[in-house]
Every structure is written in structure tokens, then in C-alpha cells.
Design an enzyme around this catalytic site. Structure first.
Site, PDB file in Angstrom:
ATOM      1  N   SER A 201       0.886  -1.241  -0.048  1.00 47.73           N
ATOM      2  CA  SER A 201      -0.138  -0.063  -0.056  1.00 47.73           C
ATOM      3  C   SER A 201       0.854   1.257   0.020  1.00 47.73           C
ATOM      4  CB  SER A 201      -0.750   0.231   1.198  1.00 47.73           C
ATOM      5  OG  SER A 201       0.158   0.388   2.543  1.00 47.73           O
ATOM      6  N   ASP A 202       0.292   2.351  -0.487  1.00 49.54           N
ATOM      7  CA  ASP A 202       1.165   3.518  -0.282  1.00 49.54           C
ATOM      8  C   ASP A 202       0.843   3.851   1.364  1.00 49.54           C
ATOM      9  OD1 ASP A 202       2.293   6.070  -0.196  1.00 49.54           O
ATOM     10  OD2 ASP A 202       1.154   6.969  -1.743  1.00 49.54           O
TER      11      ASP A 202
END
Ligand code: BGC
Length: 818
Positions: free
Chosen positions: A230-231
Site C-alpha cells: 500500500s502507499d
């Protein structure tokens, strides 16, 4: 599968079998800001990630852990050379290995949809093919060195406004033909070991939960077998994320995975097989980078050592785009500079001295040294031939104390006893997680004092200030100037402490060359229970502000007295950064006035534009030459001197159209409406849009002048290969980027009028001819068919254009395909 791949696979499977649910769920969550937990029971070491893309910051966000700083991605793309990008990647792998990093959080391959995009400088191009080609070279290079890449941000993170929540509404054709295209090219050509899913939604679904784009498109269609991270803080739903194909939630330790994920499996909301799939992806990555016992790393023998500063200088010169080079007195062109005996140069502009070498946000790294244009030219020109004036200073905001400061951080307990000390290259304290000076702990630390001396380089009123939240005491020369508390602002943005606006606290008259003591004491707040324990605050400074008219007058006088004026104009960190978009393309401060006044005083005025993305250049027809250096990295000033003096050719071609005025840009709105950002322009971004609307850009896509001339002699098209012969008709060795565009003769479907289908660079000496073959990929003849949900080849006649730039076609041929 190769034998080694088979061993990695088998070892990962055997390791997976040994793990219980809780441990598996724990492995999928960051243990801190940058790493995953080690699992000694299966011989797994901790996997460490770090930002790119221009360097490797490492696990510490501070200047005392330096990294090479290469030119901005826009500059790398401007070289139009995947092989050069590959060499950059290999250097970054070397940096990663040196710093104990296994996976680089790069490259950034979102598109230049609008020049307002805050991270424009961090992406390559408005064109998906060029982006894919440069990204492919970069990923291959990093992975040649045995370090993983994380191609980001998948997908639609083309602007920053409301980036955590915005829903990008993108129709299937532009999604496939533009925004997904670079990811597809890189995944299929370079096989990256990772991908980062972005904060935003696409067509209603959050990207970390986007099962269709991740599992069906990325994995099933394109064959991606890396890990999906994920960012940072993008993972927001335990079940949504794991079912949407997200493998790793970062950063930790508090995430939606870990215990919450194990719980969701126990509650029957998530099948354990989904967790196993994610763990497999992580173990495969760990095996590839050599962290899983029993599995051979992909690279056991990294490439030969690379000289970082030399490569940084080469890339900077290769990325510099010469967009204008007029004849000046004597009939010669303004550049390369006439360095005849006694010729003098006036170098003007604040950024000539305090160079802007990189863009803001997570792409920031801290180079060991910075060669400014002033340093570069002073080293290259004979003594006594160079003068410098500030001319205009766009940085009106205080920045972390730097030039002239000699600082350290002293940590004390409640009784005032010293617990530990840390070196501080600048006034910025950024200690994340356990990265504290030896002897200090969150439990025992009561205060941190940034203390040391400041040697002013100018006399006048010096401003001092702070960034960060909490209680401070600021003293200069033994006098307390401010004692107060900075509270969280109304907007309550947690990023305020990090990227927030600086606050001025005091002004002090100081004298050039007379050192003073400075001290900023910060009371350490209670960080127990916070998702991420960190200390972040800065001692800020801004030198004396002089009357802007006086500065310009001084620069004009210097320009008049010199043979050539070189003006460096730049954006500031408050203009180009992650976290926010621009609102216009105007150069900040009085820089446009400076250039206009200098150009009026000296016909030999050369302007150097130090910006990561397009800015308006209202004076561009009135100056002799314009060079775009982007953010040129740590060796930028040396490369600039090489190009100005003709030691190197300005090798760059525009990777993005440069609008004459902001209003001409195809997309001028990046603020969502009710949370939605509609990509209404469909396929028409960049040069495709200018052509469709008949708008003449300031400088077209692909444009860039060298120091020699080329004649395109012949173009033959056979099958899907374009063969081009050209001759260097100038007086010196040079390089040309041959660009091939396709233009359908009649269009049965809606398509842009023309598009880039291939390119190659050639080098030749004076009078020499060279031939280059450029393959036109199948995809160049295809569109995404929304009905069949597949690619469709569009037969018929095409004009094949061998061009120097978009719209600057030198030869054409026709090609008929069935
Ligand atoms: C950025 C990513 C970056 C991450 C870690 C995020 O805010 O969008 O590009 O890799 O932070 O620094």
C-alpha cells in the site's frame, strides 16, 4: 521457471507451511516505518524498503545519512534513453545495498495529465510509451543490482489534491491506453518485484481494494508476480484490502493487517487462502532479494561499482533541454558560450547560488554535496571572469537552518542531564521510530536542544523560526527571543508537523562574518500509544531581505558590464512538492521582472530554468537562449557548466509539452468536485490534446536543440520496422533522438491525430551518416475495445513520421496494415 526460480518457489512454499495464522498476518504489516518483521523460525530476515526515485534515502529521514541525488525523473525522461535509465537504476541498487535497503519505492510512473500536478517532477512524461520505456530501463537497472522495485502509484495518482480519497473517474479506453499503459509495459518488459497501490479510488473503488485492477488486470492479464504494498497509510480496510489483492500494509506498527487480519480470518470474513497468497508474494520477494534462508538471491554478484557523482553529472547534462538558441553578435549562436580571452559572465538569480536540485516530499534525499551553478561555473571559468548577484530571491519563506550553521541536537532528561547527542547537518530534526541519538529514549527524553553557531554570510535582519507542533524556546546570541507553543491548526492535518508551513518567531540584526550562538529547545511530548512515534521539528532561518527593485538594478548593472548574462530562475519547495498541487505556472517572486530587465540590458542573455515541471516563460522570445535543467540533482551545477561551455551537448528533448501559457494546458483543473475527479478529456492529454485543439504550445513534446545539425536522409518502412538514415551536417559530434509518430490516414475509430510509436538516439561525428532501426510495437496499432474488453488492431493506412519533435516531421512514409 528457471531452476533458481523453482528453488525460490519451493523454499517459499515450505516456509509458508510452517507459519501459523497470526505469524502470517504479522508478516503482512510493517513493523515500523520502513520494514517487515524478521521470522527467524523460517530463516527470514527483515525486509527493508526505502524511497527513491532519485536516490535511496534509507530508513532515516535525515541529512546525516546521505544518498546520491540524481536528477529528477523529468530530467531522466528528457534524455529519452532507456539504457541511461538502466545505468541510473544500477547506481541506485548500489546505494540501496550500501544502506541495507532491499526494495526501492520507485519508479513513479503516473502521467503528466496536468502541469499543476504537485509530483509532476517525480513522474516521467505525458506520453505512456515514453514513460513505459524509461520506467522499464530503470526497473531493469535496479533489479540488475539485486534490489527490488515498487512501481508506483498504481493507478490514477496523477495529482495531489484530496489524494487520500479522490475518486478518479476514468473511462476504459484512457485508463488502458494512457494510465495503465506504462505499468503494463514495465510489468511485461521488466518484471518488477513490486507495485505500490495508490491512495485514490478509480471508478469508485479504492486502489488498495481494487480487486479488478490488481488481481484481474495486473496479475492475471499481465502476469505480475511481485508483491503489492500500500502507499503509506493507504490501507484502510482489513477485509477490503486483503480481498482486493493488497499484500502488505505500510507503515507499521499499527495497520489494518496484523492481529486484525488474523481476527478477520477467524471470524470467517476472509478465507485463509487469501492471506496465504499474500504471504507467498512476500516470501517470493524476500527470496529474490536474498532474505530467505535456503533460497538463492536473484543476484549474487552485483554489477561493477559505479561512480555516483560522475553518473549524476552525466545524466544531468543528458537531461538538459536547450529550447532556444538564437544567433547573437558575430553570427554565432548564443550557446555554447564564447569563452574567448577576457570574456566575462554575470551569473544572476538566487538559485544560481542556492541550487534547487530536487523536488519536495517523499522523493527528498540528502546528498553529501551540492554543486550549484555558481560552484560549477566558478570552477570552469578562468578566474576573474565571473560575477554573481542574487537579482531576485523567490524563497520568501524560512527554511531549515543550513548554510553557515554548525548544529547538533542535545537530548536531556527532566533533570536537565544529557542523555545523548546527535549530529545535525541542518536545523531539521526528523527522528522516526527508534532512530534516536544513542542514550536517548522516548521514555526518558524531556527536551531536545538544537544548538550551535551561525556565521552570517550577509549583514542585516536575519529571521529565525520553527516548524513543528509543541512547546519551544528560541534564543540567539544568548537572548531568548521566543518562548511559546505551536498548536495543531484548525485543519487538523496530521501532516502539518511534517510538511507544514514555517512560522517566523524573531528577527535579529547580524553582521556578515560575525558568528553567534543559536539554540532552539523543544519539549518532548508524550508519544505513547501513537501509531508512529517520531520527533519532528525544525529550526528555521531566512537571510536578510533586500529591496527587490534594488536587487534587480544591481543585477542589471552586472549584466550590462559583462559579455554574457546567465540568469537562473527556479521554483521553490512550496511550489513543487508532494502533498499539494500548483495553482498556476508562474515563476515565484520577481524572477520574471529580473529576466525582462536583464534581457533589455544585455542581448546575450541566457536563461536557465531550474524547475521540475513547466513554468510560464513570458520573456522567452526576448532572450538569446533558454535551457531547461529540471531539478538537476547534486551535480547539476557542474553539468550546467559542461553544457554552457560546450564540454557536453544539451542532450535533452522535452518529455512533456511546455505550454506557452497555463490556460493552453489541456487539463487545468485538478480539484475534485464532491470527491470526484472526472478525466473528461478522455484520450486527449499532452501533445494529443494540443494537436486536436490546434493550440500551438510554447515548446512541443520531443523538442530540444543540440550543438550540431542533422539532415534526415531517408525513411523506409518494412513490416513494423522504420529504418531511418540521417547525417550530422554540423561541425561537431552530436546526438539526435529520432522520434517516430504514427498518424492514421483515415480513422474508423476515434483516436488522436498522431502518437509516439518509437524512438532511438544516434550519435555521429561531423559529416557522418548513421542508420537506425525502430520497431513499431503492436500496441501502437491497437485500441482498447470496450465491448470485447480486449485490444483490437486497427487496420488501414498510417503515415509514419520520422520527426525531430512532435509536429517537426522530417520524413514520412505510408504503411498499410491488414
Ligand atoms: C508517497 C509514496 C512514498 C511513501 C513513503 C507516500 O506519501 O506517496 O510515494 O513512497 O509516502 O515515503
Amino acid at each position: 521457471m528457471t531452476d533458481a526460480e523453482q528453488v525460490r518457489h519451493d523454499t517459499a512454499e515450505a516456509a509458508l507451511d510452517k507459519l501459523d495464522l497470526d505469524t502470517k498476518a504479522r508478516l503482512l504489516a510493517g513493523q515500523d516505518m520502513w520494514s517487515l518483521p524478521a521470522l527467524p523460525e523460517i530463516g527470514l530476515d527483515s525486509l527493508v524498503m526505502s524511497d527513491g526515485p532519485i536516490g535511496v534515502r534509507g530508513v532515516r529521514w535525515t541529512a546525516d545519512d546521505p544518498s546520491i541525488a540524481l536528477p529528477s525523473p523529468t530530467a531522466l525522461a528528457a534524455a529519452w534513453d532507456p539504457a541511461l535509465a538502466r545505468r541510473a537504476g544500477r547506481l541506485l541498487a548500489q546505494e540501496a545495498r550500501r544502506k541495507g535497503v532491499h526494495v526501492l519505492l520507485a519508479p513513479t510512473v503516473n502521467l503528466h495529465r496536468s502541469p499543476l500536478g504537485g509530483r509532476h517532477f517525480e513522474c516521467y512524461s505525458e506520453d505512456p510509451y515514453l514513460t513505459g520505456a524509461i520506467g522499464t530501463g530503470y526497473v531493469q537497472g535496479v533489479q540488475d543490482g539485486g534490489v527490488g522495485t515498487t512501481v508506483k502509484h498504481f493507478v490514477g495518482n496523477d495529482a495531489e489534491t484530496e489524494r487520500f480519497t479522490v475518486d478518479c473517474v476514468i473511462a476504459p479506453r484512457p485508463l488502458r491506453e494512457l494510465y495503465l499503459a506504462p505499468f503494463e509495459a514495465i510489468v511485461t518488459n521488466a518484471h518488477p518485484w513490486g507495485i505500490m497501490t495508490s491512495y485514490n479510488r478509480v471508478n469508485g473503488t479504492s486502489m488498495t481494494e481494487n480487486r479488478y485492477l490488481v488481481n484481474e488486470v495486473l496479475r492475471a492479464e499481465w502476469g505480475f508476480d511481485g508483491y503489492n504494498v500500500s502507499d503509506w497509510m493507504a490501507a484502510r480496510s482489513t477485509t477490503g484490502d486483503i480481498l482486493g489483492g493488497l499484500d502488505v500494509a505500510m507503515p507499521g506498527p499499527q495497520t489494518v493487517y496484523g492481529p486484525a487480519l488474523a481476527e478477520a480470518v477467524r471470524a470467517g470474513e476472509v478465507p485463509e487462502s487469501a492471506v496465504d497468497d499474500a504471504v507467498r508474494n512476500v516470501l517470493r520477494l524476500a527470496a529474490r532479494v536474498g532474505l530467505l534462508e535456503g533460497a538463492p538471491a536473484v543476484v549474487t554478484d552485483p554489477p561493477a561499482a559505479i561512480d555516483g557523482p560522475a553518473l549524476a553529472r552525466e545524466i544531468a547534462a543528458r537531461g538538459i533541454v536547450l529550447v532556444r538558441n538564437e544567433s547573437v553578435s558575430g553570427g554565432r549562436r548564443a550557446l555554447p558560450l564564447d569563452t574567448g580571452a577576457g570574456r566575462t559572465v554575470a551569473l544572476l538569480g538566487a538559485a544560481a547560488r542556492d541550487a534547487r536540485v530536487l523536488g519536495g516530499g517523499s522523493a527528498t534525499v540528502f546528498p553529501e554535496r551540492i554543486v550549484s551553478p555558481l560552484d560549477g561555473l566558478a570552477a570552469a571559468l578562468p578566474e576573474g571572469t565571473l560575477t554573481f548577484c542574487v537579482g531576485a530571491d523567490p524563497s520568501e519563506e524560512l527554511v531549515p537552518a543550513d548554510k553557515g550553521f554548525d548544529l547538533r541536537a542535545v537530548c536531556r532528561d527532566a533533570s536537565g542531564a544529557v542523555l545523548g547527542e546527535g549530529g545535525l547537518p541542518t536545523g531539521q530534526v526528523q527522528w522516526i521510530g527508534d532512530d534516536l541519538p544513542e542514550g536517548a529514549t522516548y521514555e526518558t527524553m524531556a527536551s531536545i536542544e538544537v544548538t550551535g553557531t551561525f556565521l552570517p554570510r550577509e549583514s542585516g535582519e536575519h529571521a529565525f523560526g520553527t516548524r513543528g507542533l509543541g512547546a519551544f524556546t528560541l534564543a540567539v546570541d544568548g537572548r531568548t527571543l521566543w518562548d511559546g507553543v505551536q498548536e495543531m491548526g484548525d485543519e487538523a492535518d496530521p501532516f502539518e508537523a511534517f510538511f507544514g508551513a514555517p512560522s517566523e518567531r524573531a528577527r535579529v540584526p547580524l553582521t556578515e562574518g560575525e558568528p553567534v550562538e543559536v539554540s532552539l529547545t523543544f519539549q518532548v511530548p508524550d508519544t505513547t500509544g501513537l501509531p508512529l512515534r517520531a520527533i519532528m521539528f525544525s529550526l528555521l532561518h531566512l537571510g536578510p531581505r533586500r529591496d527587490p527593485d534594488e536587487l534587480i538594478a544591481e543585477a542589471v548593472a552586472a549584466a550590462r558590464a559583462a559579455d554574457t548574462a546567465v540568469v537562473v530562475v527556479a521554483t521553490t519547495e512550496r511550489v513543487e512538492s508532494e502533498g499539494f498541487d500548483r495553482t498556476d505556472l508562474t515563476l515565484p517572486g520577481r524572477q520574471n521582472d529580473l529576466v525582462a530587465a536583464v534581457a533589455a540590458a544585455n542581448p546575450n542573455t541566457v536563461v536557465v530554468v531550474n524547475a521540475g515541471s513547466p513554468v510560464e516563460l513570458p520573456w522567452r522570445a526576448d532572450v538569446a537562449a533558454v535551457l531547461l535543467t529540471w531539478f538537476p540533482g547534486q551535480e547539476g551545477g557542474a553539468a550546467l557548466a559542461d553544457v554552457l561551455l560546450g564540454e557536453a551537448e544539451p542532450g535533452g528533448r522535452l518529455p512533456t509539452t511546455w505550454p506557452a501559457a497555463f490556460a493552453d494546458a489541456p487539463v487545468t483543473e485538478v480539484t475534485p468536485t464532491d470527491g470526484r475527479l472526472e478525466y473528461r478529456e478522455g484520450l486527449l492529454i499532452g501533445y494529443r490534446a494540443y494537436e486536436a485543439r490546434g493550440v500551438v504550445p510554447g515548446y512541443p513534446f520531443g523538442h530540444g536543440l543540440g550543438y550540431t545539425d542533422w539532415t534526415y536522409e531517408s525513411l523506409e518502412v518494412g513490416g513494423a520496422t522504420a529504418r531511418i538514415r540521417l547525417t550530422n551536417t554540423g561541425a561537431r559530434t552530436g546526438r539526435e533522438v529520432v522520434q517516430v509518430y504514427l498518424a492514421p490516414l483515415a480513422d474508423p475509430v476515434e483516436r488522436p491525430a498522431s502518437w509516439l510509436a518509437g524512438f532511438a538516439s544516434v550519435e555521429a561525428g561531423p559529416g557522418e551518416s548513421v542508420e537506425v532501426e525502430i520497431e513499431l510495437p503492436d500496441r501502437a496499432f491497437e485500441i482498447w475495445d470496450e465491448d470485447t474488453r480486449d485490444w483490437r488492431r486497427i487496420g488501414g493506412g498510417y503515415e509514419v513520421r520520422a520527426s525531430h519533435a512532435h509536429g517537426d516531421t522530417r520524413l514520412t512514409a505510408t504503411l498499410d496494415i491488414g
